[in-house]
Write an enzyme that holds these catalytic residues in place. Sequence first.
Site, short mmCIF file in Angstrom:
data_model
loop_
_atom_site.label_atom_id
_atom_site.label_comp_id
_atom_site.label_asym_id
_atom_site.label_seq_id
_atom_site.Cartn_x
_atom_site.Cartn_y
_atom_site.Cartn_z
N PRO A 278 0.81 -1.22 0.00
CA PRO A 278 0.00 0.00 0.00
C PRO A 278 0.85 1.27 0.00
O PRO A 278 1.62 1.52 0.93
CB PRO A 278 -0.80 -0.11 1.31
CG PRO A 278 0.09 -0.93 2.20
CD PRO A 278 0.90 -1.84 1.33
N GLY A 279 0.73 2.05 -1.04
CA GLY A 279 1.42 3.34 -1.10
C GLY A 279 0.44 4.43 -0.72
O GLY A 279 0.51 5.02 0.36
N ARG A 280 -0.53 4.65 -1.60
CA ARG A 280 -1.49 5.74 -1.40
C ARG A 280 -2.24 5.61 -0.07
O ARG A 280 -2.42 6.59 0.64
CB ARG A 280 -2.51 5.71 -2.56
CG ARG A 280 -3.37 6.95 -2.64
CD ARG A 280 -4.47 6.79 -3.68
NE ARG A 280 -4.01 6.24 -4.93
CZ ARG A 280 -3.51 6.96 -5.94
NH1 ARG A 280 -3.46 8.26 -5.85
NH2 ARG A 280 -3.09 6.36 -7.05
N ARG A 317 -1.37 15.63 -10.54
CA ARG A 317 -2.38 14.57 -10.70
C ARG A 317 -3.66 15.03 -11.38
O ARG A 317 -4.20 14.31 -12.21
CB ARG A 317 -2.68 13.90 -9.35
CG ARG A 317 -1.43 13.26 -8.73
CD ARG A 317 -1.73 12.33 -7.58
NE ARG A 317 -2.41 11.14 -8.05
CZ ARG A 317 -3.71 10.94 -7.95
NH1 ARG A 317 -4.49 11.83 -7.38
NH2 ARG A 317 -4.23 9.83 -8.42
N TYR A 321 -4.27 12.77 -14.53
CA TYR A 321 -5.30 11.73 -14.41
C TYR A 321 -6.70 12.30 -14.25
O TYR A 321 -7.63 11.54 -13.97
CB TYR A 321 -5.05 10.84 -13.18
CG TYR A 321 -3.64 10.41 -12.95
CD1 TYR A 321 -2.98 9.58 -13.86
CD2 TYR A 321 -2.95 10.79 -11.81
CE1 TYR A 321 -1.68 9.17 -13.63
CE2 TYR A 321 -1.65 10.38 -11.57
CZ TYR A 321 -1.02 9.57 -12.49
OH TYR A 321 0.26 9.17 -12.26
N CYS A 349 2.59 28.25 -16.23
CA CYS A 349 2.21 28.82 -17.51
C CYS A 349 1.52 27.73 -18.34
O CYS A 349 2.06 27.23 -19.33
CB CYS A 349 3.45 29.36 -18.20
SG CYS A 349 3.03 30.61 -19.37
N GLU A 350 0.40 27.30 -17.85
CA GLU A 350 -0.41 26.20 -18.38
C GLU A 350 -1.81 26.46 -17.84
O GLU A 350 -1.96 27.15 -16.85
CB GLU A 350 0.03 24.85 -17.77
CG GLU A 350 1.39 24.38 -18.11
CD GLU A 350 1.47 23.61 -19.40
OE1 GLU A 350 0.44 23.10 -19.87
OE2 GLU A 350 2.58 23.54 -19.95
N TYR A 377 1.84 10.71 -3.95
CA TYR A 377 2.06 11.07 -5.35
C TYR A 377 1.91 12.57 -5.63
O TYR A 377 1.52 12.96 -6.72
CB TYR A 377 1.11 10.27 -6.27
CG TYR A 377 1.25 8.78 -6.09
CD1 TYR A 377 2.42 8.12 -6.47
CD2 TYR A 377 0.24 8.02 -5.52
CE1 TYR A 377 2.56 6.75 -6.28
CE2 TYR A 377 0.36 6.65 -5.33
CZ TYR A 377 1.54 6.03 -5.71
OH TYR A 377 1.67 4.67 -5.54
#
Length: 424
Positions: A278-280, A317, A321, A349-350, A377
Amino acid sequence: MMTNYLFSNHDTVALAEKYGTPLYVISEDIIRENLTKIINAFTKQNATYDINYAGKAFLNLAMCNIIKDMGVSLDVVSGGELYTAYMASFPMERVCLHGSNKTVEEIKMAIEYNIGKVIVDSKYELELLNAICEEHNHVMRVSIRVSPGVEAHTHEFIQTGKIDSKFGIPLKQVRDLFDFSKDLKNINIIGLHCHIGSQIIDEEPFLVTAEVMLNLMKELKEDGFSLTELNLGGGFGIPQMRHDASFNVDQYIEKLMSTVRRICSEIQLEVPKIVVEPGRYTVGTAGITLYKIGTVKEIPEIRKYVSVDGGMTDNPRPALYGAVYDAIVANKTLVSEEQEIVTISGRCCESDTLIKDIQLPKVEPGDILAVLNTGAYNYAMSSNYNKIPRPAVVLLRGDEDEIIVRRETYEDIVAKDMLPSWQK
Ligand SMILES: Cc1ncc(COP(=O)(O)O)c(C=O)c1O
Ligand SMILES: N[C@@H](CCCC[NH3+])C(=O)O
């Protein structure tokens, strides 16, 4: 009366003032609570298990120490993560190395550090690993990463267990690979691994995967390979919005262990050690990001843009995603505050929208925005796009707060630049 937003019992406005913004805030107490839930769930089932925290979610020296202290193992995916663990004096026998294209240098590091295990992702890598181990007179413990062909309901970019994937060995090729491995003297295959994707809330795909993998273990046993470990990867989801459902670890582990035990008895296989990564789930809810609000721009009848002093550089993220996040105006938490719907934009700048159409109290420049559940993340995937220095990370424990990753400076930003001789 204190009305500022409290995270892990800390006044977030005071943290923003003390350390500046943007700021990643991570609660050690919540990390420990999250891991304890998994440990307790396995203990309740009397299972033989291991938890490999997936370091890719959030890794630095302090995080290694928390994981080490909790007796949890660590999964790393690069030489950089391996080096971080090494520098933290993490017990190397509890480290396993992942990666779909490990370099020769990374494999050599793994041998030199005497890590516990390598998760092999291809036939090429198995041969390469064997050859390098032979040169170093080393036998490496190995698990084989299988692509089990199970599709989890999550974003396409973070689905990893389907057959059309760069990860793992397609189910149908695994027995041939084991047959091939018979002649490789410097690897010791002890188990199978799979990982079907990330941010999964539904436990069903995990249970289906366990069945597929156990049947494969049985077939391999018939071929003469006795494996003792089944690693089912990570992927436990976390709530994105405040009131979203969370992955129910206790219920999952209970169902998992009863499924595993039932299938093993049906197919006469010894119950393997069950490993999860488990990461998240470990760090996601343990982190928030604090920003200062700057420009507020209203396009009449269209949208109100509220800009913060971070953006896709500290949280890519939403852009990558379409991930959604929840937020709180840390200095305006009273329900009586006048509300409005705004869009939170980053400063890159996006068109780096962090949160589209969120209801918040009426904001003004200088307000502090806390974006929730950014522990996983975010810091790990941050960049210096637009030459923006990365934020600091502050760790909370009880009533203490300390920096664990210092804020980058403009000097850091140019520190690695070099001029070619003809420009000097
Ligand atoms: C092999 C493997 N294990 C574990 C993880 C951690 O996943 P999560 O953070 O969703 O638990 C990942 C990333 O998705 C992975 O690729
Ligand atoms: N980086 C992904 C999760 C990891 C996917 C790769 N195993 C995310 O932020 O959701």
